[in-house]
Design an enzyme around this catalytic site. Structure first.
Site, PDB file in Angstrom:
ATOM      1  N   THR A  85       0.819  -1.201   0.000  1.00  0.00           N
ATOM      2  CA  THR A  85       0.000   0.000   0.000  1.00  0.00           C
ATOM      3  C   THR A  85       0.857   1.257   0.000  1.00  0.00           C
ATOM      4  O   THR A  85       1.972   1.256   0.515  1.00  0.00           O
ATOM      5  CB  THR A  85      -0.947   0.035   1.225  1.00  0.00           C
ATOM      6  OG1 THR A  85      -1.752   1.215   1.170  1.00  0.00           O
ATOM      7  CG2 THR A  85      -0.172   0.041   2.526  1.00  0.00           C
ATOM      8  N   HIS A  86       0.321   2.329  -0.596  1.00  0.00           N
ATOM      9  CA  HIS A  86       0.945   3.648  -0.561  1.00  0.00           C
ATOM     10  C   HIS A  86       0.205   4.571   0.398  1.00  0.00           C
ATOM     11  O   HIS A  86       0.523   5.757   0.498  1.00  0.00           O
ATOM     12  CB  HIS A  86       0.933   4.279  -1.958  1.00  0.00           C
ATOM     13  CG  HIS A  86       1.838   3.602  -2.938  1.00  0.00           C
ATOM     14  ND1 HIS A  86       3.201   3.682  -2.866  1.00  0.00           N
ATOM     15  CD2 HIS A  86       1.556   2.834  -4.014  1.00  0.00           C
ATOM     16  CE1 HIS A  86       3.739   2.997  -3.860  1.00  0.00           C
ATOM     17  NE2 HIS A  86       2.758   2.468  -4.562  1.00  0.00           N
ATOM     18  N   ARG A  99      12.472   6.846   0.475  1.00  0.00           N
ATOM     19  CA  ARG A  99      13.444   7.362  -0.489  1.00  0.00           C
ATOM     20  C   ARG A  99      13.530   8.881  -0.345  1.00  0.00           C
ATOM     21  O   ARG A  99      12.543   9.514   0.083  1.00  0.00           O
ATOM     22  CB  ARG A  99      13.004   6.996  -1.912  1.00  0.00           C
ATOM     23  CG  ARG A  99      14.049   7.244  -2.988  1.00  0.00           C
ATOM     24  CD  ARG A  99      13.542   6.805  -4.340  1.00  0.00           C
ATOM     25  NE  ARG A  99      14.598   6.828  -5.355  1.00  0.00           N
ATOM     26  CZ  ARG A  99      14.430   6.517  -6.637  1.00  0.00           C
ATOM     27  NH1 ARG A  99      13.221   6.157  -7.063  1.00  0.00           N
ATOM     28  NH2 ARG A  99      15.441   6.558  -7.482  1.00  0.00           N
ATOM     29  N   SER A 145      10.767  10.314  -9.782  1.00  0.00           N
ATOM     30  CA  SER A 145      10.288   8.977 -10.119  1.00  0.00           C
ATOM     31  C   SER A 145       8.777   8.951 -10.278  1.00  0.00           C
ATOM     32  O   SER A 145       8.235   8.363 -11.220  1.00  0.00           O
ATOM     33  CB  SER A 145      10.723   7.990  -9.028  1.00  0.00           C
ATOM     34  OG  SER A 145      10.254   6.690  -9.308  1.00  0.00           O
ATOM     35  N   TYR A 157      15.889   3.532   0.562  1.00  0.00           N
ATOM     36  CA  TYR A 157      16.276   3.130  -0.792  1.00  0.00           C
ATOM     37  C   TYR A 157      17.775   3.324  -1.014  1.00  0.00           C
ATOM     38  O   TYR A 157      18.448   2.467  -1.586  1.00  0.00           O
ATOM     39  CB  TYR A 157      15.479   3.958  -1.807  1.00  0.00           C
ATOM     40  CG  TYR A 157      15.721   3.586  -3.245  1.00  0.00           C
ATOM     41  CD1 TYR A 157      15.013   2.539  -3.834  1.00  0.00           C
ATOM     42  CD2 TYR A 157      16.644   4.279  -4.022  1.00  0.00           C
ATOM     43  CE1 TYR A 157      15.221   2.201  -5.161  1.00  0.00           C
ATOM     44  CE2 TYR A 157      16.860   3.942  -5.349  1.00  0.00           C
ATOM     45  CZ  TYR A 157      16.143   2.900  -5.911  1.00  0.00           C
ATOM     46  OH  TYR A 157      16.367   2.557  -7.224  1.00  0.00           O
ATOM     47  N   PHE A 184      18.459  -3.932  -9.112  1.00  0.00           N
ATOM     48  CA  PHE A 184      17.582  -3.157  -9.991  1.00  0.00           C
ATOM     49  C   PHE A 184      17.490  -3.778 -11.384  1.00  0.00           C
ATOM     50  O   PHE A 184      16.394  -3.906 -11.941  1.00  0.00           O
ATOM     51  CB  PHE A 184      18.070  -1.716 -10.108  1.00  0.00           C
ATOM     52  CG  PHE A 184      17.242  -0.895 -11.060  1.00  0.00           C
ATOM     53  CD1 PHE A 184      16.012  -0.395 -10.669  1.00  0.00           C
ATOM     54  CD2 PHE A 184      17.677  -0.663 -12.352  1.00  0.00           C
ATOM     55  CE1 PHE A 184      15.229   0.333 -11.551  1.00  0.00           C
ATOM     56  CE2 PHE A 184      16.900   0.073 -13.241  1.00  0.00           C
ATOM     57  CZ  PHE A 184      15.671   0.570 -12.837  1.00  0.00           C
ATOM     58  N   MET A 213      15.312  -6.907 -11.338  1.00  0.00           N
ATOM     59  CA  MET A 213      13.905  -6.596 -11.095  1.00  0.00           C
ATOM     60  C   MET A 213      13.288  -5.850 -12.268  1.00  0.00           C
ATOM     61  O   MET A 213      12.116  -6.055 -12.601  1.00  0.00           O
ATOM     62  CB  MET A 213      13.760  -5.790  -9.807  1.00  0.00           C
ATOM     63  CG  MET A 213      14.084  -6.598  -8.565  1.00  0.00           C
ATOM     64  SD  MET A 213      13.625  -5.757  -7.022  1.00  0.00           S
ATOM     65  CE  MET A 213      11.845  -5.802  -7.123  1.00  0.00           C
ATOM     66  N   ARG A 225      12.689   2.520 -13.958  1.00  0.00           N
ATOM     67  CA  ARG A 225      13.247   3.458 -14.933  1.00  0.00           C
ATOM     68  C   ARG A 225      14.774   3.436 -14.869  1.00  0.00           C
ATOM     69  O   ARG A 225      15.410   2.685 -15.584  1.00  0.00           O
ATOM     70  CB  ARG A 225      12.693   4.866 -14.677  1.00  0.00           C
ATOM     71  CG  ARG A 225      12.923   5.853 -15.819  1.00  0.00           C
ATOM     72  CD  ARG A 225      12.173   7.155 -15.543  1.00  0.00           C
ATOM     73  NE  ARG A 225      12.660   7.823 -14.351  1.00  0.00           N
ATOM     74  CZ  ARG A 225      13.627   8.743 -14.350  1.00  0.00           C
ATOM     75  NH1 ARG A 225      14.186   9.107 -15.486  1.00  0.00           N
ATOM     76  NH2 ARG A 225      14.018   9.304 -13.224  1.00  0.00           N
ATOM     77  N   LYS A 226      15.386   4.213 -13.976  1.00  0.00           N
ATOM     78  CA  LYS A 226      16.845   4.235 -13.855  1.00  0.00           C
ATOM     79  C   LYS A 226      17.354   3.532 -12.595  1.00  0.00           C
ATOM     80  O   LYS A 226      18.415   2.920 -12.614  1.00  0.00           O
ATOM     81  CB  LYS A 226      17.352   5.676 -13.864  1.00  0.00           C
ATOM     82  CG  LYS A 226      17.204   6.401 -15.195  1.00  0.00           C
ATOM     83  CD  LYS A 226      17.828   7.793 -15.111  1.00  0.00           C
ATOM     84  CE  LYS A 226      17.750   8.516 -16.448  1.00  0.00           C
ATOM     85  NZ  LYS A 226      18.371   9.872 -16.359  1.00  0.00           N
TER      86      LYS A 226
END
Length: 212
Positions: A27-28, A52, A60, A119, A155, A158, A175-176
């Site tokens: 959940t966020h 993060r 992001s 992170y 990363f 994943m 993404r990055k």
């Protein structure tokens, strides 16, 4: 409260209710809206709280929202960074003010049901983070298995998994995966405004982040 993924057929809480226990719930939600089973856990419930730095989080989230627009029938170019940055620091984005989200959960840092992970720390030493999670979950794994989990959790590995997911939203997440990418997006003025915002919000909380 009934938000659902663009390609989902029902809200997430309905899906979760139909999953037998034990369940893995992602959940966020800020703490004030989270179910009590997560915000006030008891017995064997374990809660991992990844965090993060706010600047990389904003960048992001910005790119993720742009990628999701076509799934919603919208135009990705309609999501403009300058406007998004202002909305992010004012809390007028999905799930609200990110610093409020951080401090809301951070107040439970001494509760043994919670493990907080940054992170930036995971990027620098993923194996140690995996070992911390294994100890927190009280599972018995040998060193070889733990190293295998850490390797699978890099990363690049994943991202490859997400990019080939059957879930459209999941294909847009990775993404990055680096620290400090905010420098490629923020103007000097925006950076200063963000500094003032998160220092006001996080100052005195004992919560700090690496930004590069």
């Amino acid at each position: 409260m009934e938000m659902k993924r663009p390609t989902a057929t029902q809200p997430g809480y309905v899906t979760i209710a139909n999953i037998p226990s034990p369940r893995l719930v992602i959940t966020h939600l800020p703490i004030k809206f989270a179910p009590k089973g997560i915000s006030q856990p008891q017995n064997k419930v374990k809660v991992l709280v990844p965090m993060r730095n706010p600047k990389d989080t904003a960048v992001s989230t910005f790119h993720f929202h742009k990628k999701l627009m076509p799934l919603k029938g919208g135009d990705p170019d309609s999501v403009r960074w300058e406007e998004f940055a202002e909305d992010f620091s004012s809390g007028t984005v999905p799930f609200g003010d990110y610093c409020d989200w951080l401090t809301g959960w951070w107040q439970l840092r001494d509760d043994p049901h919670f493990l907080f992970l940054k992170y930036e720390d995971m990027k620098k030493d993923l194996l140690s983070a995996v070992k911390a999670i294994v100890a927190f979950l009280e599972v018995d794994l040998d060193e070889s298995t733990i190293k295998g989990i850490a390797e699978a959790s890099t990363f690049n590995n994943m991202k490859a998994d997400m990019d080939n997911s059957k879930m459209a939203e999941r294909r847009n997440i990775a993404r990055k995966g680096i620290i400090g990418d905010w420098k490629n997006t923020f103007s000097s003025k925006e950076s200063d405004l963000f500094d003032s915002w998160y220092e006001k919000k996080l100052g005195g909380t004992g919560l700090s982040f690496d930004f590069e």
